[in-house]
Scaffold this active site. Structure first.
Site, PDB file in Angstrom:
ATOM      1  N   HIS A   1     -20.513  57.458   5.199  1.00 22.17           N
ATOM      2  CA  HIS A   1     -19.419  58.186   4.568  1.00 22.17           C
ATOM      3  C   HIS A   1     -19.019  57.607   3.216  1.00 22.17           C
ATOM      4  O   HIS A   1     -19.085  56.395   3.017  1.00 22.17           O
ATOM      5  CB  HIS A   1     -18.198  58.192   5.499  1.00 22.17           C
ATOM      6  CG  HIS A   1     -18.507  58.693   6.863  1.00 22.17           C
ATOM      7  ND1 HIS A   1     -18.795  57.849   7.923  1.00 22.17           N
ATOM      8  CD2 HIS A   1     -18.607  59.950   7.351  1.00 22.17           C
ATOM      9  CE1 HIS A   1     -19.046  58.578   9.013  1.00 22.17           C
ATOM     10  NE2 HIS A   1     -18.936  59.852   8.689  1.00 22.17           N
TER      11      HIS A   1
ATOM     12  N   SER B   1     -17.610  64.630  10.369  1.00 22.61           N
ATOM     13  CA  SER B   1     -16.883  63.381  10.124  1.00 22.61           C
ATOM     14  C   SER B   1     -16.554  63.148   8.658  1.00 22.61           C
ATOM     15  O   SER B   1     -15.704  62.312   8.346  1.00 22.61           O
ATOM     16  CB  SER B   1     -17.689  62.186  10.659  1.00 22.61           C
ATOM     17  OG  SER B   1     -18.960  62.111  10.040  1.00 22.61           O
TER      18      SER B   1
ATOM     19  N   ASP C   1     -19.041  53.215   4.627  1.00 19.75           N
ATOM     20  CA  ASP C   1     -19.851  52.665   5.715  1.00 19.75           C
ATOM     21  C   ASP C   1     -21.271  53.188   5.567  1.00 19.75           C
ATOM     22  O   ASP C   1     -21.675  53.571   4.466  1.00 19.75           O
ATOM     23  CB  ASP C   1     -19.239  52.992   7.088  1.00 19.75           C
ATOM     24  CG  ASP C   1     -19.187  54.489   7.377  1.00 19.75           C
ATOM     25  OD1 ASP C   1     -19.759  55.295   6.596  1.00 19.75           O
ATOM     26  OD2 ASP C   1     -18.595  54.873   8.406  1.00 19.75           O
TER      27      ASP C   1
END
Length: 388
Positions: free
Chosen positions: A357, A66, A354
């Site tokens: 990340h 991600s 967040d």
């Protein structure tokens, strides 16, 4: 006696309706200009990677999780998605599936290389793309079982298989000859950002996985490196020659771990120690592959030390907050962004977007330093890699 206030504007100091209209129009103009000015100031705070005047490499291919997924997970039944605001809040293309406010490291590298952003691999079915593709998938890792509890994602093995399929069945038809295609692959840059979830979602998640009960930390790190190596060799066997493989970052500093565990200092150093075993084994593995695979160059991206220093010394990198996420997240800043809530106004000053990340600003300086500095990407920088 004071005149009543009504829609005509009388009683507001206006002598006539036309005068009131002109004044209100001026107010609207000033408000519009102010909004435009604020937007312009916000855009100027976005750190721009200086683009190359022309492509320095024919293509950029991306593999990973991600940290670099730019929309592949949008197509899958999974909880690991970022296809909603405030994700993409500062990205020129809006919400795309990137797990950040703006660009990822590969996006910034593409700018530096003079290439378009590598689209999600699904885009290859929609148009003939020869400037690179992104196979990354949020939630997955080096081990095939990592992240599967959250839904469908592409493990590294699946990502490599998709690249192999494209290299055998799809890409060659876009070139005039096999020699031209071979030269294209040999000059393309392949970037790999993988391994974070093998710790965050697997080894440190004993309620779902038994790896921490099966392996001591160092044998587990060896398992990951031994699993990664043949995947890189498979990419080499399909014609790739230039690789940039990034370390696992200081996971003990990310909010989901740092805020969720008891420890002294900014970071959970126990978690950081775990990934250090992997990073220590990664470098000699890459050096061995460079020496044993003819014509190859495997560059190590030292993401761990760079990000750790930025977290401990944020002001050196133009940051003011290296502990808290910019967006409002679930459970005290430790999870993904809550949908549609307005994030902080100064994302460019935050390290974390967040609970997991980094922000666009972090991606920008990470890419720039890897592109230019052999202390961050070694034994040669990406700027040198494209010359060989």
């Amino acid at each position: 006696m004071k005149a009543p206030e009504d829609a005509s504007g009388e009683g507001h100091g206006f002598r006539s309706y036309p005068e009131a209209r002109r004044t209100l129009d001026r107010i609207r103009l000033v408000s519009t200009f102010s909004a435009f000015l604020l937007a312009a100031i916000r855009l100027q705070t976005r750190v721009v990677c200086s683009p190359s005047p022309g492509p320095l490499a024919p293509a950029l291919y991306v593999f990973g999780d991600s940290l670099v997924d730019n929309g592949n997970n949008n197509k899958f039944p999974t909880l690991a998605k970022a296809n909603y605001l405030p994700y993409g809040d500062d990205f020129s293309g809006g919400v795309t599936g990137r797990f950040t406010n703006g660009r990822t490291v590969p996006d910034c590298l593409a700018e530096l290389l003079g290439l378009p952003y590598p689209p999600p691999y699904k885009s290859f079915n929609e148009s003939a793309v020869t400037t690179g593709l992104n196979f990354a998938s949020g939630g997955c890792g080096i081990l095939p079982e990592t992240g599967n509890f959250a839904g469908k994602c592409l493990s590294l093995e699946e990502q490599v298989r998709l690249f192999e399929s494209a290299a055998v069945n799809d890409l060659p038809r876009l070139f005039k000859s096999s020699d031209e295609f071979s030269g294209y692959l040999a000059k393309s840059i392949l970037t790999i950002f993988i391994g974070n979830n093998d710790y965050i979602l697997n080894y440190l998640n004993p309620l779902i996985y038994n790896t921490s009960r099966t392996y001591e930390p160092q044998p587990f790190a060896k398992l990951l490196v031994d699993t990664l190596s043949p995947h890189l060799e498979r990419l080499y066997n399909r014609g790739a020659r230039k690789f940039v493989v990034f370390e696992i970052g200081p996971i003990g500093c990310i909010p989901t771990i740092a805020k969720g565990s008891k420890h002294e200092g900014v970071c959970d150093e126990g978690s950081n120690l775990l990934v250090s075993y992997f990073n220590q084994m990664l470098q000699p593995m890459l050096e061995n592959m460079t020496s044993s695979l003819a014509g190859s160059m495997f560059v190590l991206g030292r993401a761990n030390s760079l990000c750790y220093d930025a977290i401990l010394n944020p002001s050196n990198y133009g940051l003011t907050d290296s502990r808290n996420p910019c967006c409002t997240t679930w459970i005290n800043g430790t999870l993904p962004c809550v949908p549609l809530l307005t994030p902080c106004p100064d994302a460019d000053k935050h390290f974390f977007w967040d609970g997991y990340h980094p922000t666009d600003a972090v991606s920008s300086f990470s890419a720039s330093q890897c592109f230019n500095d052999t202390k961050v990407c070694s034994p040669i920088s990406i700027q040198d890699l494209v010359q060989i």
